[in-house]
Design a protein around this motif. Structure first.
Motif, PDB file in Angstrom:
ATOM      1  N   GLU A 180       0.848  -1.193   0.000  1.00 26.75           N
ATOM      2  CA  GLU A 180       0.000   0.000   0.000  1.00 26.75           C
ATOM      3  C   GLU A 180       0.876   1.232   0.000  1.00 26.75           C
ATOM      4  OE1 GLU A 180      -3.389   2.275   2.739  1.00 26.75           O
ATOM      5  OE2 GLU A 180      -2.626   0.305   3.325  1.00 26.75           O
ATOM      6  N   VAL A 181       0.580   2.177  -0.874  1.00 27.57           N
ATOM      7  CA  VAL A 181       1.357   3.410  -0.961  1.00 27.57           C
ATOM      8  C   VAL A 181       1.006   4.300   0.227  1.00 27.57           C
ATOM      9  CG1 VAL A 181       1.853   5.462  -2.337  1.00 27.57           C
ATOM     10  CG2 VAL A 181       1.414   3.279  -3.481  1.00 27.57           C
ATOM     11  N   LEU A 182       2.030   4.652   1.003  1.00 25.45           N
ATOM     12  CA  LEU A 182       1.827   5.517   2.162  1.00 25.45           C
ATOM     13  C   LEU A 182       2.192   6.961   1.859  1.00 25.45           C
ATOM     14  CD1 LEU A 182       3.336   3.318   5.021  1.00 25.45           C
ATOM     15  CD2 LEU A 182       0.969   3.406   4.221  1.00 25.45           C
ATOM     16  N   LYS A 183       3.313   7.143   1.188  1.00 25.97           N
ATOM     17  CA  LYS A 183       3.828   8.490   0.947  1.00 25.97           C
ATOM     18  C   LYS A 183       4.594   8.513  -0.362  1.00 25.97           C
ATOM     19  CE  LYS A 183       6.838  11.971   3.131  1.00 25.97           C
ATOM     20  NZ  LYS A 183       7.726  12.219   4.310  1.00 25.97           N
ATOM     21  N   ILE A 184       4.339   9.530  -1.173  1.00 28.86           N
ATOM     22  CA  ILE A 184       5.022   9.669  -2.451  1.00 28.86           C
ATOM     23  C   ILE A 184       6.261  10.530  -2.257  1.00 28.86           C
ATOM     24  CG2 ILE A 184       4.827  10.525  -4.822  1.00 28.86           C
ATOM     25  CD1 ILE A 184       1.811  10.031  -4.576  1.00 28.86           C
ATOM     26  N   VAL A 213      -0.603   7.220  -6.067  1.00 22.14           N
ATOM     27  CA  VAL A 213      -1.525   7.976  -5.233  1.00 22.14           C
ATOM     28  C   VAL A 213      -1.561   7.303  -3.862  1.00 22.14           C
ATOM     29  CG1 VAL A 213      -3.904   8.736  -4.919  1.00 22.14           C
ATOM     30  CG2 VAL A 213      -2.941   8.627  -7.213  1.00 22.14           C
ATOM     31  N   PRO A 214      -1.455   8.074  -2.768  1.00 22.54           N
ATOM     32  CA  PRO A 214      -1.534   7.466  -1.434  1.00 22.54           C
ATOM     33  C   PRO A 214      -2.806   6.657  -1.250  1.00 22.54           C
ATOM     34  CG  PRO A 214      -0.772   9.725  -1.267  1.00 22.54           C
ATOM     35  CD  PRO A 214      -1.175   9.525  -2.699  1.00 22.54           C
ATOM     36  N   SER A 215      -2.685   5.532  -0.549  1.00 21.25           N
ATOM     37  CA  SER A 215      -3.734   4.542  -0.258  1.00 21.25           C
ATOM     38  C   SER A 215      -3.952   3.587  -1.417  1.00 21.25           C
ATOM     39  CB  SER A 215      -5.068   5.192   0.138  1.00 21.25           C
ATOM     40  OG  SER A 215      -5.756   5.725  -0.982  1.00 21.25           O
ATOM     41  N   GLN A 216      -3.238   3.771  -2.528  1.00 29.54           N
ATOM     42  CA  GLN A 216      -3.313   2.847  -3.661  1.00 29.54           C
ATOM     43  C   GLN A 216      -2.661   1.522  -3.284  1.00 29.54           C
ATOM     44  OE1 GLN A 216      -0.928   4.147  -7.020  1.00 29.54           O
ATOM     45  NE2 GLN A 216      -2.668   3.936  -8.371  1.00 29.54           N
ATOM     46  N   LYS A 217      -3.203   0.424  -3.768  1.00 30.72           N
ATOM     47  CA  LYS A 217      -2.634  -0.893  -3.491  1.00 30.72           C
ATOM     48  C   LYS A 217      -1.993  -1.441  -4.771  1.00 30.72           C
ATOM     49  CE  LYS A 217      -5.700  -2.130   0.336  1.00 30.72           C
ATOM     50  NZ  LYS A 217      -4.658  -1.922   1.349  1.00 30.72           N
ATOM     51  N   SER A 225      -5.789  -2.005  -6.651  1.00 28.79           N
ATOM     52  CA  SER A 225      -6.969  -1.184  -6.374  1.00 28.79           C
ATOM     53  C   SER A 225      -6.552   0.278  -6.340  1.00 28.79           C
ATOM     54  CB  SER A 225      -7.611  -1.574  -5.034  1.00 28.79           C
ATOM     55  OG  SER A 225      -6.730  -1.322  -3.955  1.00 28.79           O
ATOM     56  N   GLN A 226      -7.458   1.132  -6.806  1.00 27.29           N
ATOM     57  CA  GLN A 226      -7.180   2.557  -6.821  1.00 27.29           C
ATOM     58  C   GLN A 226      -7.279   3.121  -5.411  1.00 27.29           C
ATOM     59  OE1 GLN A 226      -5.963   4.174  -9.238  1.00 27.29           O
ATOM     60  NE2 GLN A 226      -6.240   2.725 -10.909  1.00 27.29           N
ATOM     61  N   TYR A 227      -7.063   4.408  -5.296  1.00 22.73           N
ATOM     62  CA  TYR A 227      -7.044   5.069  -3.995  1.00 22.73           C
ATOM     63  C   TYR A 227      -8.369   4.938  -3.245  1.00 22.73           C
ATOM     64  CZ  TYR A 227      -9.417   8.641  -6.767  1.00 22.73           C
ATOM     65  OH  TYR A 227     -10.287   9.294  -7.585  1.00 22.73           O
ATOM     66  N   ASN A 228      -8.263   5.030  -1.930  1.00 26.01           N
ATOM     67  CA  ASN A 228      -9.429   5.052  -1.058  1.00 26.01           C
ATOM     68  C   ASN A 228      -9.747   6.507  -0.742  1.00 26.01           C
ATOM     69  OD1 ASN A 228     -11.378   4.818   0.889  1.00 26.01           O
ATOM     70  ND2 ASN A 228     -10.082   3.765   2.388  1.00 26.01           N
ATOM     71  N   SER A 229     -10.833   7.034  -1.302  1.00 22.82           N
ATOM     72  CA  SER A 229     -11.158   8.456  -1.149  1.00 22.82           C
ATOM     73  C   SER A 229     -11.449   8.843   0.296  1.00 22.82           C
ATOM     74  CB  SER A 229     -12.359   8.820  -2.027  1.00 22.82           C
ATOM     75  OG  SER A 229     -13.498   8.054  -1.665  1.00 22.82           O
ATOM     76  N   HIS A 230     -11.706   7.870   1.171  1.00 21.01           N
ATOM     77  CA  HIS A 230     -11.983   8.151   2.577  1.00 21.01           C
ATOM     78  C   HIS A 230     -10.725   8.035   3.435  1.00 21.01           C
ATOM     79  CE1 HIS A 230     -16.235   8.279   1.699  1.00 21.01           C
ATOM     80  NE2 HIS A 230     -16.168   7.079   1.152  1.00 21.01           N
ATOM     81  N   SER A 231      -9.607   7.696   2.808  1.00 23.00           N
ATOM     82  CA  SER A 231      -8.359   7.550   3.551  1.00 23.00           C
ATOM     83  C   SER A 231      -7.811   8.923   3.939  1.00 23.00           C
ATOM     84  CB  SER A 231      -7.332   6.800   2.690  1.00 23.00           C
ATOM     85  OG  SER A 231      -6.041   6.902   3.242  1.00 23.00           O
ATOM     86  N   VAL A 232      -7.301   9.028   5.171  1.00 21.28           N
ATOM     87  CA  VAL A 232      -6.710  10.283   5.629  1.00 21.28           C
ATOM     88  C   VAL A 232      -5.509  10.643   4.757  1.00 21.28           C
ATOM     89  CG1 VAL A 232      -5.524  11.425   7.550  1.00 21.28           C
ATOM     90  CG2 VAL A 232      -7.496   9.941   7.988  1.00 21.28           C
ATOM     91  N   ARG A 233      -4.721   9.641   4.370  1.00 20.41           N
ATOM     92  CA  ARG A 233      -3.550   9.896   3.527  1.00 20.41           C
ATOM     93  C   ARG A 233      -3.964  10.463   2.175  1.00 20.41           C
ATOM     94  NH1 ARG A 233      -1.899   4.986   5.955  1.00 20.41           N
ATOM     95  NH2 ARG A 233      -0.083   5.268   7.294  1.00 20.41           N
TER      96      ARG A 233
END
Length: 205
Positions: free
Chosen positions: A3-7, A38-42, A74-82
């Protein structure tokens, strides 16, 4: 699976799952191909880690590697704080009124610590005049920003306690937007203590 945390300019910080295990670990990964992150992307990828490259880092990363065969699970989670934090920073960047690319990159470096878009020519010019450190977010940037906001509010005769409250809010926002750099957090703590003293009618140097 990661999971992408930080770019980052050279890749990304990811949280990796160990195959056939519930164990997870954080790693800094660079990519051998162009990929939109994108952060939260898997992502699913094969990572070749460097032999015993372990260093203590403030962001908790102790291992580094190069990723190949990358595919998006999976694409980003729009509800993710990141992701929301990422969108906030991107929105501020896109709202900048500058047309010159180097000007935008320079402001990005001062506010966000993001220097990846600064051209080599402009970077050399900053080095020649001894200003390359200005693009690294530090307590100096935070202090100047807060003093500017405090000064503007004083022009409108805003009561000093209200100015102190607004300054503390500005400190928190700047720290979040700048990516929680260590020097920025240190300055934020000291500036907040100073303004708390003003709110409580304590004398300050």
């Amino acid at each position: 699976e990661c999971e992408v945390l930080k770019i980052k300019s050279e890749g990304a910080v990811v949280m990796c799952n160990v195959p056939q295990s519930s164990d997870r670990f954080k790693a800094s990964v660079s990519f051998d191909e162009d990929i939109t992150l994108v952060p939260s992307q898997k992502l699913s990828m094969t990572v070749k880690f460097f032999d015993c490259v372990r260093r203590s880092r403030a962001d908790g990363v102790h291992i580094y590697g190069v990723a190949t065969d990358v595919s998006v699970l999976s694409q980003y989670n729009s509800h993710s704080v990141r992701y929301m934090y990422y969108r906030l920073r991107q929105g501020i960047k896109n709202a900048m009124p500058f047309k010159n690319r180097d000007a935008v990159a320079f402001v990005n470096g001062m506010v966000f610590g993001d220097t990846q878009d600064i051209s080599p020519k402009f970077n050399n010019m900053l080095s020649d005049v001894g200003l390359s450190h200005v693009t690294s977010v530090s307590g100096m940037h935070l202090l100047f920003s807060v003093l500017l906001i405090d000064f503007v509010m004083s022009l409108f005769a805003i009561q000093h306690k209200k100015r102190a409250i607004m300054a503390i809010i500005a400190v928190a926002l700047f720290t979040v937007i700048s990516g929680f750099s260590v020097s920025c957090i240190r300055a934020a703590i000291m500036i907040t203590i100073y303004y708390i003293g003003i709110i409580n009618d304590r004398l300050a140097d």
